[in-house]
Scaffold this active site. Structure first.
Site, mmCIF file in Angstrom:
data_model
loop_
_atom_site.group_PDB
_atom_site.id
_atom_site.type_symbol
_atom_site.label_atom_id
_atom_site.label_comp_id
_atom_site.label_asym_id
_atom_site.label_seq_id
_atom_site.Cartn_x
_atom_site.Cartn_y
_atom_site.Cartn_z
ATOM 1 C CB SER A 18 55.820 -69.573 -97.755
ATOM 2 O OG SER A 18 55.652 -69.491 -96.364
ATOM 3 C CE LYS B 101 57.693 -66.200 -95.060
ATOM 4 N NZ LYS B 101 57.112 -66.958 -96.139
#
Length: 196
Positions: A46, A115
């Protein structure tokens, strides 16, 4: 006979000193892990091309302990369980699961995600034509792997107070705030300060 007892006492004393040193070292390691920082490993794609599966990250916990809101573009570790209250007990159990995961893949946590911070409290975020707009301005995001192709949001997202909006750099292969919603600042476990 007396000499054998003396040797036995000496061995017991030596074992006791070793156990004491091990316990002290573990307590210090746990305190460092909770309050200062930790090393963690990337699992998944990700955050490509910034980080890759298997990369090691050094994470500072200092801002988390002080409750400081991260800045735009900070790369953070979040607790993705955003619908539950995170407490200091979670910080302790994070340590246990982190150490257990060294010995067993089954002990790995799947709720700690890496993230990038895209939105801060009060920001208005929009997603148009594969790009992110913050407060009416299109973001320049040279770190993203590809334009966001498979996500569209018709209504703007307003980041609530006490929350941040996070996204992975590999937008087409990332579970992030687009799906779990804004992340409470308490759920920002730490800031990535070094990449190995």
């Amino acid at each position: 006979m007396a000499e054998e007892r003396s040797i036995g006492k000496q061995i017991i004393h030596e074992i006791g000193e070793w156990l004491y040193a091990i316990v002290i070292a573990l307590v210090v390691a746990i305190l460092v892990h909770i309050f200062v920082g930790q090393i963690t490993r990337v699992s998944g794609e990700s955050m490509e091309n910034t980080f890759h599966n298997g990369d090691f990250l050094v994470v500072s916990k200092w801002d988390h302990i002080r409750g400081i809101t991260p800045n735009y573009d900070d790369i953070v570790i979040i607790d993705s369980r955003v619908n539950r209250e995170r407490t200091w007990k979670d910080d302790v159990t994070d340590v246990v699961s982190n150490y257990l995961s060294i010995f067993s893949k089954d002990a790995e946590r799947h709720d700690a995600w890496v993230k990038r911070v895209i939105g801060l409290p009060g920001d208005k975020l929009e997603f148009k034509d594969g790009h992110v707009w913050r407060n009416g301005k299109e973001l320049e995001e040279p770190y993203t792997k590809d334009p966001t192709m498979n996500y569209s949001q018709t209504a703007p997202v307003i980041v609530p107070e006490g929350h941040v909006f996070v996204m992975g750099d590999n937008r087409n292969h990332s579970s992030d705030s687009r799906f779990i919603g804004p992340v409470p600042i308490k759920n920002v476990i730490g800031n990535v300060v070094w990449h190995i």
